[in-house]
Motif scaffolding. Structure first.
Motif, PDB file in Angstrom:
ATOM      1  N   LEU A  99      47.674 108.557  36.891  1.00  0.00           N
ATOM      2  CA  LEU A  99      47.045 109.322  38.133  1.00  0.00           C
ATOM      3  C   LEU A  99      45.612 109.607  37.814  1.00  0.00           C
ATOM      4  O   LEU A  99      44.597 109.568  38.797  1.00  0.00           O
ATOM      5  CB  LEU A  99      47.923 110.580  38.104  1.00  0.00           C
ATOM      6  CG  LEU A  99      47.577 111.540  39.285  1.00  0.00           C
ATOM      7  CD1 LEU A  99      47.614 110.622  40.623  1.00  0.00           C
ATOM      8  CD2 LEU A  99      48.502 112.785  39.295  1.00  0.00           C
ATOM      9  N   ASP A 100      45.172 109.852  36.594  1.00  0.00           N
ATOM     10  CA  ASP A 100      44.026 110.331  35.937  1.00  0.00           C
ATOM     11  C   ASP A 100      43.032 109.147  36.569  1.00  0.00           C
ATOM     12  O   ASP A 100      41.920 109.471  36.884  1.00  0.00           O
ATOM     13  CB  ASP A 100      43.891 110.729  34.819  1.00  0.00           C
ATOM     14  CG  ASP A 100      44.553 111.992  34.622  1.00  0.00           C
ATOM     15  OD1 ASP A 100      44.709 112.683  35.486  1.00  0.00           O
ATOM     16  OD2 ASP A 100      44.646 112.514  33.422  1.00  0.00           O
ATOM     17  N   ARG A 101      43.153 107.928  36.016  1.00  0.00           N
ATOM     18  CA  ARG A 101      42.478 106.840  36.160  1.00  0.00           C
ATOM     19  C   ARG A 101      42.268 106.486  37.710  1.00  0.00           C
ATOM     20  O   ARG A 101      41.027 106.327  38.163  1.00  0.00           O
ATOM     21  CB  ARG A 101      42.933 105.699  35.393  1.00  0.00           C
ATOM     22  CG  ARG A 101      42.125 104.382  35.599  1.00  0.00           C
ATOM     23  CD  ARG A 101      42.681 103.281  34.720  1.00  0.00           C
ATOM     24  NE  ARG A 101      43.887 102.734  35.154  1.00  0.00           N
ATOM     25  CZ  ARG A 101      45.124 102.900  34.583  1.00  0.00           C
ATOM     26  NH1 ARG A 101      45.040 103.430  33.578  1.00  0.00           N
ATOM     27  NH2 ARG A 101      46.232 102.294  35.055  1.00  0.00           N
ATOM     28  N   ALA A 102      43.286 106.789  38.321  1.00  0.00           N
ATOM     29  CA  ALA A 102      43.322 106.512  39.878  1.00  0.00           C
ATOM     30  C   ALA A 102      42.446 107.455  40.494  1.00  0.00           C
ATOM     31  O   ALA A 102      41.862 107.033  41.509  1.00  0.00           O
ATOM     32  CB  ALA A 102      44.852 106.256  40.433  1.00  0.00           C
ATOM     33  N   ALA A 103      42.623 108.654  40.168  1.00  0.00           N
ATOM     34  CA  ALA A 103      41.861 109.765  40.918  1.00  0.00           C
ATOM     35  C   ALA A 103      40.306 109.407  40.710  1.00  0.00           C
ATOM     36  O   ALA A 103      39.340 109.639  41.723  1.00  0.00           O
ATOM     37  CB  ALA A 103      41.987 111.181  40.263  1.00  0.00           C
ATOM     38  N   ARG A 104      39.849 109.084  39.556  1.00  0.00           N
ATOM     39  CA  ARG A 104      38.355 108.673  39.310  1.00  0.00           C
ATOM     40  C   ARG A 104      37.796 107.589  40.251  1.00  0.00           C
ATOM     41  O   ARG A 104      37.150 107.652  40.877  1.00  0.00           O
ATOM     42  CB  ARG A 104      38.570 108.282  37.985  1.00  0.00           C
ATOM     43  CG  ARG A 104      38.174 109.556  36.826  1.00  0.00           C
ATOM     44  CD  ARG A 104      37.815 109.048  35.511  1.00  0.00           C
ATOM     45  NE  ARG A 104      38.594 108.135  34.787  1.00  0.00           N
ATOM     46  CZ  ARG A 104      39.715 108.529  34.111  1.00  0.00           C
ATOM     47  NH1 ARG A 104      40.038 109.662  34.078  1.00  0.00           N
ATOM     48  NH2 ARG A 104      40.301 107.473  33.504  1.00  0.00           N
ATOM     49  N   ALA A 105      39.041 106.339  40.411  1.00  0.00           N
ATOM     50  CA  ALA A 105      38.492 105.208  41.393  1.00  0.00           C
ATOM     51  C   ALA A 105      38.677 105.823  42.810  1.00  0.00           C
ATOM     52  O   ALA A 105      37.678 105.310  43.759  1.00  0.00           O
ATOM     53  CB  ALA A 105      39.717 104.202  41.010  1.00  0.00           C
TER      54      ALA A 105
END
Length: 394
Positions: free
Chosen positions: A309-315
């Motif tokens: 989720l954290d990585r996706a939020a940044r993307a």
């Protein structure tokens, strides 16, 4: 029937008709069930809760099927569930649309089963050991209820690994699908290759959203990112867009888009296709000073699980920030997430961060969701995976 007993206090989910029980909630099993077998689920007090598929190879050890103890899970039960699911889509199919999802897994009380209709052909995707164990029965019932030209197995999703199932693909019954099946959605023609998922690039879950957005594109310049086979591009051109630029990193997607443009008589129209990484291309447009009236961001799944989720939020944030910078004042941004781990409130927060970084004021003018042939059960909110926002960039 074999009994599976839950630990004390773990029965609430089943009583609320959530269709999943995780392995950690199980106290003991009376017997030795095979994976995919139907078992009786009971509380710690031995009270009946439900009938369920069992699989000791999956974190979701039990997939609940039926909460009425007096009901028998047999061929007639499956027939009635399939009939109900198919009947609920009757009005979706008409002279302008001959493709849709007929069965949507847990939402239709058939966990691990997805059936899509592509004109006269059916695509069958099985994601649970229970459904895999009755595949022959499912084929027989689909033949009886729908009389398709052919049934093709598309059980090649990575989710099968969680059930300890191997990927399978191939003809199950009837005629082998041609290289391209011609389908119609919202009056627009598409050629679909169901024998090779890489050649399809077609997602019927955006059917309603493509039509809604088209109303905002008349006479406008449109940028369609992650265009796949061209759903938003084609709907925009049909609606009278002044120009459409379509971007995708896949050469096959661009090739399929060009084919579908020609199929609908849009070849030679004011449309430009670019094979490029979307984030890279958005930066190129920014450096060139290009702007658009309408922009579509429909990326692939950035968060396959909550751990991502954290990585996706940044993307998502960076993608939407770049998109906002390319829109004219008053421009329209249609932005989507198909990540089940990203709920609507989280998605809104990500978009708010993107707007802040872009220095743009943004209004939400509409919310997008998946269409009615992808229903969401109130007892299984996890089924709501597609969400989107229609934004005005000020």
């Amino acid at each position: 029937m074999i009994d599976v007993i839950l630990k004390k206090g773990k029965e609430k989910a089943a009583m609320l008709r959530h269709p999943w029980i995780f392995s950690g909630a199980i106290d003991k099993i009376k017997g030795n069930p095979e994976n995919g077998e139907v078992v009786t689920l009971r509380s710690a007090a031995k009270e009946f809760l439900a009938y369920a598929y069992y699989n000791d190879q999956s974190r979701v050890a039990l997939r609940l099927l039926e909460w009425d103890e007096n009901t028998t899970i047999n061929k007639s039960w499956y027939r009635e569930k399939l009939k109900a699911a198919i009947a609920s889509r009757d009005h979706v199919l008409n002279e302008n649309t001959n493709t849709c999802r007929l069965v949507f897994s847990e939402a239709d009380f058939l966990p691990g089963l997805i059936v899509d209709k592509y004109a006269g052909f059916l695509s069958l995707q099985i994601l649970s050991a229970g459904m895999e164990s009755i595949k022959a029965t499912l084929i027989e019932l689909l033949r009886e209820l729908l009389n398709p030209t052919g049934i093709f197995d598309k059980s090649d999703a990575g989710a099968r690994k969680h059930e300890n199932l191997e990927a399978t693909q191939g003809l199950l019954w009837g005629e082998t699908p041609p290289e391209f099946i011609e389908v119609k959605e919202n009056g627009i023609l598409y050629h679909i290759n169901i024998a090779d998922g890489q050649k399809s690039g077609f997602y019927c879950d955006q059917r309603d959203n493509r039509k809604i957005l088209a109303d905002y594109t008349r006479g406008k310049s449109v940028l369609d990112c992650f265009c796949y086979s061209g759903g938003f591009t084609l709907n925009s051109l049909k609606s009278g867009a002044a120009s459409v630029t379509s971007v995708d990193s896949s050469a096959l997607a661009i090739e399929t888009l060009q084919h579908n443009l020609e199929l609908n008589g849009f070849k030679g129209s004011n449309q430009h296709s670019i094979q490029s990484d979307v984030n890279k291309q958005l930066r190129i447009f920014k450096d060139e000073g290009k702007t658009f009236d309408v922009l579509v961001l429909d990326p692939p799944k950035y968060a396959p699980s909550r751990s991502a989720l954290d990585r996706a939020a940044r993307a998502y944030k960076d993608l939407n920030r770049l998109g906002m910078l390319l829109l004219k004042k008053g421009g329209i941004l249609a932005t989507f997430s198909c990540s089940g781990a990203v709920d609507m409130e989280t998605f809104k927060q990500i978009i708010a961060w993107a707007a802040l970084d872009a220095g743009r004021e943004v209004q939400i003018i509409r919310q997008f969701c998946q269409p009615e042939d992808h229903p969401v059960s109130l007892s299984f909110p996890e089924g709501e995976y597609l969400k989107g926002l229609l934004l005005r960039i000020l």
